[in-house]
Design a protein around this motif. Structure first.
Motif, mmCIF file in Angstrom:
data_model
loop_
_atom_site.group_PDB
_atom_site.id
_atom_site.type_symbol
_atom_site.label_atom_id
_atom_site.label_comp_id
_atom_site.label_asym_id
_atom_site.label_seq_id
_atom_site.Cartn_x
_atom_site.Cartn_y
_atom_site.Cartn_z
ATOM 1 N N ALA A 50 0.836 -1.203 0.000
ATOM 2 C CA ALA A 50 0.000 0.000 0.000
ATOM 3 C C ALA A 50 0.873 1.255 0.000
ATOM 4 C CB ALA A 50 -0.938 -0.013 1.195
ATOM 5 N N ALA A 51 2.015 1.200 0.663
ATOM 6 C CA ALA A 51 2.918 2.352 0.724
ATOM 7 C C ALA A 51 3.402 2.789 -0.654
ATOM 8 C CB ALA A 51 4.103 2.029 1.629
ATOM 9 N N ASP A 52 3.367 1.886 -1.629
ATOM 10 C CA ASP A 52 3.777 2.235 -2.990
ATOM 11 C C ASP A 52 2.869 3.301 -3.595
ATOM 12 O OD1 ASP A 52 5.662 0.212 -2.747
ATOM 13 O OD2 ASP A 52 4.523 -1.231 -3.940
ATOM 14 N N TYR A 53 1.674 3.462 -3.050
ATOM 15 C CA TYR A 53 0.673 4.342 -3.642
ATOM 16 C C TYR A 53 0.248 5.479 -2.721
ATOM 17 C CZ TYR A 53 0.627 0.722 -7.088
ATOM 18 O OH TYR A 53 1.033 -0.172 -8.058
ATOM 19 N N MET A 54 1.083 5.820 -1.754
ATOM 20 C CA MET A 54 0.744 6.903 -0.823
ATOM 21 C C MET A 54 0.587 8.245 -1.537
ATOM 22 S SD MET A 54 0.114 5.597 2.033
ATOM 23 C CE MET A 54 -0.008 7.039 3.062
ATOM 24 N N SER A 55 1.243 8.423 -2.659
ATOM 25 C CA SER A 55 1.156 9.694 -3.390
ATOM 26 C C SER A 55 -0.239 9.943 -3.963
ATOM 27 C CB SER A 55 2.193 9.737 -4.510
ATOM 28 O OG SER A 55 1.928 8.718 -5.465
ATOM 29 N N VAL A 56 -1.037 8.906 -4.136
ATOM 30 C CA VAL A 56 -2.399 9.076 -4.671
ATOM 31 C C VAL A 56 -3.469 8.772 -3.623
ATOM 32 C CG1 VAL A 56 -1.722 8.662 -7.073
ATOM 33 C CG2 VAL A 56 -2.402 6.731 -5.620
ATOM 34 N N TYR A 57 -3.055 8.644 -2.355
ATOM 35 C CA TYR A 57 -3.982 8.269 -1.291
ATOM 36 C C TYR A 57 -5.090 9.294 -1.085
ATOM 37 C CZ TYR A 57 -5.854 7.036 3.253
ATOM 38 O OH TYR A 57 -6.693 6.714 4.270
ATOM 39 N N GLN A 58 -4.770 10.565 -1.054
ATOM 40 C CA GLN A 58 -5.797 11.588 -0.814
ATOM 41 C C GLN A 58 -6.857 11.579 -1.906
ATOM 42 O OE1 GLN A 58 -6.378 13.350 1.932
ATOM 43 N NE2 GLN A 58 -4.647 12.267 2.819
ATOM 44 N N ASP A 59 -6.444 11.423 -3.151
ATOM 45 C CA ASP A 59 -7.393 11.337 -4.265
ATOM 46 C C ASP A 59 -8.278 10.101 -4.124
ATOM 47 O OD1 ASP A 59 -8.491 12.134 -6.830
ATOM 48 O OD2 ASP A 59 -7.364 10.436 -7.676
ATOM 49 N N PHE A 60 -7.658 8.970 -3.773
ATOM 50 C CA PHE A 60 -8.412 7.730 -3.553
ATOM 51 C C PHE A 60 -9.440 7.923 -2.443
ATOM 52 C CE2 PHE A 60 -8.719 4.262 -0.477
ATOM 53 C CZ PHE A 60 -9.437 3.331 -1.224
ATOM 54 N N LEU A 61 -9.016 8.511 -1.332
ATOM 55 C CA LEU A 61 -9.890 8.699 -0.178
ATOM 56 C C LEU A 61 -11.104 9.556 -0.539
ATOM 57 C CD1 LEU A 61 -10.030 7.900 2.787
ATOM 58 C CD2 LEU A 61 -8.801 9.997 3.341
ATOM 59 N N GLN A 62 -10.878 10.640 -1.246
ATOM 60 C CA GLN A 62 -11.972 11.521 -1.654
ATOM 61 C C GLN A 62 -12.959 10.780 -2.565
ATOM 62 O OE1 GLN A 62 -10.733 15.033 -3.739
ATOM 63 N NE2 GLN A 62 -12.806 15.832 -3.903
ATOM 64 N N LYS A 63 -12.444 10.073 -3.557
ATOM 65 C CA LYS A 63 -13.323 9.349 -4.483
ATOM 66 C C LYS A 63 -14.078 8.231 -3.766
ATOM 67 C CE LYS A 63 -10.827 10.338 -8.701
ATOM 68 N NZ LYS A 63 -9.980 9.836 -9.770
ATOM 69 N N ARG A 64 -13.391 7.485 -2.930
ATOM 70 C CA ARG A 64 -14.043 6.381 -2.216
ATOM 71 C C ARG A 64 -15.155 6.888 -1.305
ATOM 72 N NH1 ARG A 64 -12.924 0.508 -0.808
ATOM 73 N NH2 ARG A 64 -14.173 0.271 1.049
ATOM 74 N N CYS A 65 -14.899 7.968 -0.597
ATOM 75 C CA CYS A 65 -15.943 8.542 0.273
ATOM 76 C C CYS A 65 -17.152 8.971 -0.540
ATOM 77 C CB CYS A 65 -15.378 9.718 1.070
ATOM 78 S SG CYS A 65 -14.254 9.210 2.391
ATOM 79 N N ASN A 66 -16.916 9.566 -1.697
ATOM 80 C CA ASN A 66 -18.030 9.960 -2.565
ATOM 81 C C ASN A 66 -18.817 8.737 -3.047
ATOM 82 O OD1 ASN A 66 -17.458 12.684 -2.307
ATOM 83 N ND2 ASN A 66 -16.215 12.758 -4.160
ATOM 84 N N TYR A 67 -18.122 7.659 -3.388
ATOM 85 C CA TYR A 67 -18.797 6.426 -3.822
ATOM 86 C C TYR A 67 -19.645 5.843 -2.692
ATOM 87 C CZ TYR A 67 -15.676 6.326 -7.914
ATOM 88 O OH TYR A 67 -14.998 6.618 -9.062
ATOM 89 N N LEU A 68 -19.091 5.853 -1.472
ATOM 90 C CA LEU A 68 -19.837 5.338 -0.321
ATOM 91 C C LEU A 68 -21.072 6.180 -0.040
ATOM 92 C CD1 LEU A 68 -16.878 4.453 2.064
ATOM 93 C CD2 LEU A 68 -18.565 2.841 1.168
ATOM 94 N N ARG A 69 -20.901 7.503 -0.034
ATOM 95 C CA ARG A 69 -22.038 8.397 0.217
ATOM 96 C C ARG A 69 -23.114 8.240 -0.844
ATOM 97 N NH1 ARG A 69 -17.933 12.332 0.782
ATOM 98 N NH2 ARG A 69 -17.238 12.376 2.935
ATOM 99 N N GLY A 70 -22.704 8.040 -2.076
ATOM 100 C CA GLY A 70 -23.638 7.912 -3.187
ATOM 101 C C GLY A 70 -24.238 6.525 -3.338
ATOM 102 N N GLY A 71 -23.792 5.568 -2.520
ATOM 103 C CA GLY A 71 -24.318 4.207 -2.594
ATOM 104 C C GLY A 71 -23.794 3.405 -3.767
ATOM 105 N N GLU A 72 -22.747 3.893 -4.426
ATOM 106 C CA GLU A 72 -22.183 3.194 -5.581
ATOM 107 C C GLU A 72 -21.387 1.957 -5.171
ATOM 108 O OE1 GLU A 72 -20.505 5.951 -8.634
ATOM 109 O OE2 GLU A 72 -21.145 7.448 -7.154
ATOM 110 N N ILE A 73 -20.855 1.970 -3.937
ATOM 111 C CA ILE A 73 -20.205 0.782 -3.388
ATOM 112 C C ILE A 73 -20.749 0.556 -1.984
ATOM 113 C CG2 ILE A 73 -18.086 0.876 -4.756
ATOM 114 C CD1 ILE A 73 -16.683 2.171 -2.394
#
Length: 109
Positions: A50-73
């Motif tokens: 997972a540490a290999d991708y820390m540079s894109v973590y904030q973008d991932f977190l924002q998108k994942r939260c939006n997917y969860l809020r929207g019921g997409e996942i």
């Protein structure tokens, strides 16, 4: 399970591997795919941390939260109840017994 997966993979398939917690404490021989299939099918198996991708973590977190809020996942939760289930729930993490997110519910809210 791994043998069945490799046997059913197509030529030039790819597999990513991250996290093998069930293997950390195993004393017996670890499972391995049929290497002939891996060679003949030219299967690529690549591990990552997972540490290999820390540079894109904030973008991932924002998108994942939006997917969860929207019921997409949907989040899958493996819930055990009571203080007495804590030891077996913890040990189960190392055996791979849980599905997705493991929770021990101590009391009703």
């Amino acid at each position: 399970m791994q043998e069945a997966a490799v046997a059913n993979m197509k030529t030039f398939s790819r597999v990513v591997v991250c996290g093998v917690i069930s293997e950390y404490t195993k004393a017996e021989k670890r499972a391995a795919p049929d290497m002939l299939d891996v060679v003949y099918k030219r299967i690529k198996i690549q591990g990552f941390l997972a540490a290999d991708y820390m540079s894109v973590y904030q973008d991932f977190l924002q998108k994942r939260c939006n997917y969860l809020r929207g019921g997409e996942i949907q989040v899958l939760e493996d819930i055990s109840s009571g203080m007495e289930s804590i030891p077996s729930a913890f040990v189960g993490l190392f055996r791979g017994d849980n599905i997705e997110k493991k929770i021990v519910q101590i009391a009703e809210e």
